[in-house]
Design a protein around this motif. Structure first.
Motif, PDB file in Angstrom:
ATOM      1  N   PHE A 155       0.802  -1.217   0.000  1.00 23.94           N
ATOM      2  CA  PHE A 155       0.000   0.000   0.000  1.00 23.94           C
ATOM      3  C   PHE A 155       0.836   1.269   0.000  1.00 23.94           C
ATOM      4  O   PHE A 155       0.352   2.318  -0.431  1.00 23.94           O
ATOM      5  CB  PHE A 155      -0.985  -0.013   1.171  1.00 23.94           C
ATOM      6  CG  PHE A 155      -2.185  -0.854   0.879  1.00 23.94           C
ATOM      7  CD1 PHE A 155      -3.167  -0.398   0.030  1.00 23.94           C
ATOM      8  CD2 PHE A 155      -2.328  -2.116   1.423  1.00 23.94           C
ATOM      9  CE1 PHE A 155      -4.271  -1.169  -0.270  1.00 23.94           C
ATOM     10  CE2 PHE A 155      -3.417  -2.906   1.137  1.00 23.94           C
ATOM     11  CZ  PHE A 155      -4.402  -2.437   0.277  1.00 23.94           C
ATOM     12  N   ALA A 156       2.071   1.193   0.466  1.00 26.39           N
ATOM     13  CA  ALA A 156       2.954   2.355   0.340  1.00 26.39           C
ATOM     14  C   ALA A 156       3.172   2.678  -1.131  1.00 26.39           C
ATOM     15  O   ALA A 156       3.349   3.848  -1.507  1.00 26.39           O
ATOM     16  CB  ALA A 156       4.290   2.077   1.025  1.00 26.39           C
ATOM     17  N   GLY A 157       3.136   1.636  -1.976  1.00 24.81           N
ATOM     18  CA  GLY A 157       3.254   1.859  -3.411  1.00 24.81           C
ATOM     19  C   GLY A 157       1.920   2.096  -4.083  1.00 24.81           C
ATOM     20  O   GLY A 157       1.744   3.070  -4.814  1.00 24.81           O
ATOM     21  N   TYR A 158       0.935   1.222  -3.814  1.00 24.91           N
ATOM     22  CA  TYR A 158      -0.314   1.280  -4.571  1.00 24.91           C
ATOM     23  C   TYR A 158      -1.109   2.555  -4.296  1.00 24.91           C
ATOM     24  O   TYR A 158      -1.774   3.084  -5.200  1.00 24.91           O
ATOM     25  CB  TYR A 158      -1.176   0.058  -4.254  1.00 24.91           C
ATOM     26  CG  TYR A 158      -2.431  -0.005  -5.091  1.00 24.91           C
ATOM     27  CD1 TYR A 158      -2.360  -0.350  -6.438  1.00 24.91           C
ATOM     28  CD2 TYR A 158      -3.678   0.298  -4.552  1.00 24.91           C
ATOM     29  CE1 TYR A 158      -3.494  -0.396  -7.219  1.00 24.91           C
ATOM     30  CE2 TYR A 158      -4.822   0.246  -5.326  1.00 24.91           C
ATOM     31  CZ  TYR A 158      -4.724  -0.104  -6.659  1.00 24.91           C
ATOM     32  OH  TYR A 158      -5.857  -0.139  -7.429  1.00 24.91           O
ATOM     33  N   THR A 159      -1.078   3.064  -3.083  1.00 22.94           N
ATOM     34  CA  THR A 159      -1.826   4.283  -2.767  1.00 22.94           C
ATOM     35  C   THR A 159      -1.360   5.457  -3.637  1.00 22.94           C
ATOM     36  O   THR A 159      -2.144   6.350  -3.968  1.00 22.94           O
ATOM     37  CB  THR A 159      -1.656   4.650  -1.276  1.00 22.94           C
ATOM     38  OG1 THR A 159      -2.030   3.526  -0.487  1.00 22.94           O
ATOM     39  CG2 THR A 159      -2.523   5.844  -0.897  1.00 22.94           C
ATOM     40  N   TYR A 160      -0.098   5.426  -4.040  1.00 30.05           N
ATOM     41  CA  TYR A 160       0.476   6.524  -4.813  1.00 30.05           C
ATOM     42  C   TYR A 160       0.860   6.071  -6.221  1.00 30.05           C
ATOM     43  O   TYR A 160       1.798   6.564  -6.825  1.00 30.05           O
ATOM     44  CB  TYR A 160       1.671   7.117  -4.054  1.00 30.05           C
ATOM     45  CG  TYR A 160       1.256   7.536  -2.675  1.00 30.05           C
ATOM     46  CD1 TYR A 160       0.564   8.726  -2.468  1.00 30.05           C
ATOM     47  CD2 TYR A 160       1.453   6.688  -1.581  1.00 30.05           C
ATOM     48  CE1 TYR A 160       0.107   9.082  -1.216  1.00 30.05           C
ATOM     49  CE2 TYR A 160       0.995   7.037  -0.323  1.00 30.05           C
ATOM     50  CZ  TYR A 160       0.324   8.231  -0.141  1.00 30.05           C
ATOM     51  OH  TYR A 160      -0.141   8.577   1.095  1.00 30.05           O
ATOM     52  N   VAL A 161       0.066   5.097  -6.733  1.00 30.80           N
ATOM     53  CA  VAL A 161       0.385   4.549  -8.040  1.00 30.80           C
ATOM     54  C   VAL A 161       0.141   5.573  -9.151  1.00 30.80           C
ATOM     55  O   VAL A 161       0.847   5.578 -10.163  1.00 30.80           O
ATOM     56  CB  VAL A 161      -0.421   3.253  -8.294  1.00 30.80           C
ATOM     57  CG1 VAL A 161      -1.903   3.543  -8.455  1.00 30.80           C
ATOM     58  CG2 VAL A 161       0.131   2.487  -9.488  1.00 30.80           C
TER      59      VAL A 161
END
Length: 428
Positions: A259-265
């Motif tokens: 989610f650290a990546g996907y939230t700011y995809v």
């Protein structure tokens, strides 16, 4: 003639999640609601279809912010990192609700409770659609979190009352598929709709879908008798089980890295040369397609190959996150990367569900609540840390750190199986 998924499941070996949750409380709450009992196959299929719709509508609403992050930030006059925290706000109440909802309403028919929670999600989406400020938006997302936490904390228990015990595993795979279909269809369509009509209309549409969900659950689900809440003492005993606490920390690392990546995809994909709204929607759809395939493929393998998948799936999530983070330098890398990332994430819930039943075969209900809490904690931490990273050190470094966390979590959770054996309790 259409084949009912529950009929098909009858020929398959029972999943380890198929055992009915074992009560860990000393008293059983009384209820005037009769137990639902196994339903006829056709009616069970219809009931599970409404639960699929429930997971689809709620998860779509939960993860719409990453797809419309930039326009929401611009409209409300805040940074993208601040808007990303709305995912954390949702997860916060989901975490708390998952732990306490059953104890707060020990006698309430679970069908009624699910309908009320769905209507709460409707109110949340409407409030987001008219939000004049980030504060109102955050408050509305807290309400959505309550609906999410309540839904996921009870879904396994409800499934055990809809179908025979030897079909629960396949039933839950149908329910879980709503999550991946949300990423295949819900979130990408939200991105496209936001470009055509504005992000506020997207949340109005989400509210309409959730109204349909609430009506469908009220009509198709039978009265569902409550089961004993897990209670705080039972939770404490579960956490003291060999390897469980360590495994939950590892799950937080894996899901938090995701989610650290996907939230700011969206900011990450916007760095690609020639990137536009259409390209972002296509890439999010590819992520969702991968997730749908992963849900069924990994779900079919995990009972026989848990030890391998417990490491391989988190490592693949980490590799996918890292590849997307590097894709600005190698644009062609992003297309296979999002598919692989999506496939691994689409199967992680199945892996974790089987893991907890192997670690706690006699405390499945308590373990299920802890897993929901771990997932929501990971969403809170992942989206919050990711937002700080994007605003301070940039997308690339944030994605690399997220990838390392996912891989490290995989190594750690895999070690818990060995720990369980060394303590003389073999997973079954």
């Amino acid at each position: 003639m259409t084949t009912n998924p529950i009929d098909t499941a009858a020929a398959a070996p029972a999943s380890t999640t198929a055992a009915a949750p074992t009560s860990t409380t000393t008293s059983t709450p009384t209820s005037t609601t009769p137990p639902a009992g196994p339903l006829p196959p056709r009616r069970a299929g219809l009931a599970l279809a409404t639960m699929f719709l429930g997971s689809f509508s709620l998860v779509t609403a939960e993860f719409l912010p990453p797809g419309v992050l930039t326009p929401v930030a611009q409209d409300l006059g805040v940074s993208e990192g601040v808007v990303g925290l709305s995912v954390s706000a949702t997860a916060l109440t989901a975490l708390l609700t998952a732990l306490v909802l059953g104890s707060l309403f020990p006698r309430t028919d679970r069908r009624t409770l699910l309908v009320v929670l769905a209507l709460g999600a409707v109110a949340s989406n409407v409030l987001v659609a008219v939000a004049p400020s980030i504060g109102v938006l955050m408050a509305a997302r807290l309400l959505l979190g309550a609906a999410l936490g309540g839904y996921w904390s009870m879904s396994l228990v409800i499934a055990t009352q809809l179908v025979p015990a030897d079909r629960v595993g396949r039933a839950m795979m149908i329910v879980n598929a709503g999550t991946t279909v949300a990423t295949v269809a819900g979130v990408p369509l939200g991105v496209i709709l936001s470009a055509a009509a504005g992000w506020r209309v997207v949340f109005v549409a989400a509210a309409v879908v959730t109204v349909v969900t609430a009506v469908a659950m009220r009509v198709a689900l039978p009265p569902v008798a409550p089961t004993p809440g897990i209670g705080w003492s039972a939770t404490g005993r579960a956490l003291r089980s060999p390897g469980v606490a360590l495994g939950l920390v590892a799950i937080v690392a894996v899901i938090g890295g995701h989610f650290a990546g996907y939230t700011y995809v969206r900011p990450a994909l916007s760095l690609l040369p020639g990137s536009d709204v259409g390209a972002v929607a296509v890439l999010l759809a590819l992520f969702g397609v991968g997730g749908l395939v992963g849900n069924f493929a990994i779900g079919a393998l995990v009972d026989r190959h848990l030890a391998v998948l417990l490491l391989a799936v988190p490592v693949t999530i980490g590799a996918g996150v890292a590849a997307v983070g590097l894709s600005a330098s190698v644009p062609l890398l992003v297309y296979p990367a999002v598919v692989v990332w999506g496939a691994a994430f689409g199967g992680i819930l199945n892996v974790v569900q089987v893991w907890i039943t192997r670690m706690m075969p006699d405390q499945v209900e308590a373990g299920s609540g802890l897993v929901v809490a771990a997932f929501q904690t990971a969403i809170i931490l992942g989206s919050a840390v990711g937002g700080l990273g994007v605003d301070s050190v940039g997308v690339g470094w944030t994605y690399l750190v997220a990838a390392v966390a996912a891989v490290a979590g995989g190594v750690l959770v895999r070690s818990t199986l060995s720990r369980r054996y060394s303590d003389g309790v073999a997973p079954v």
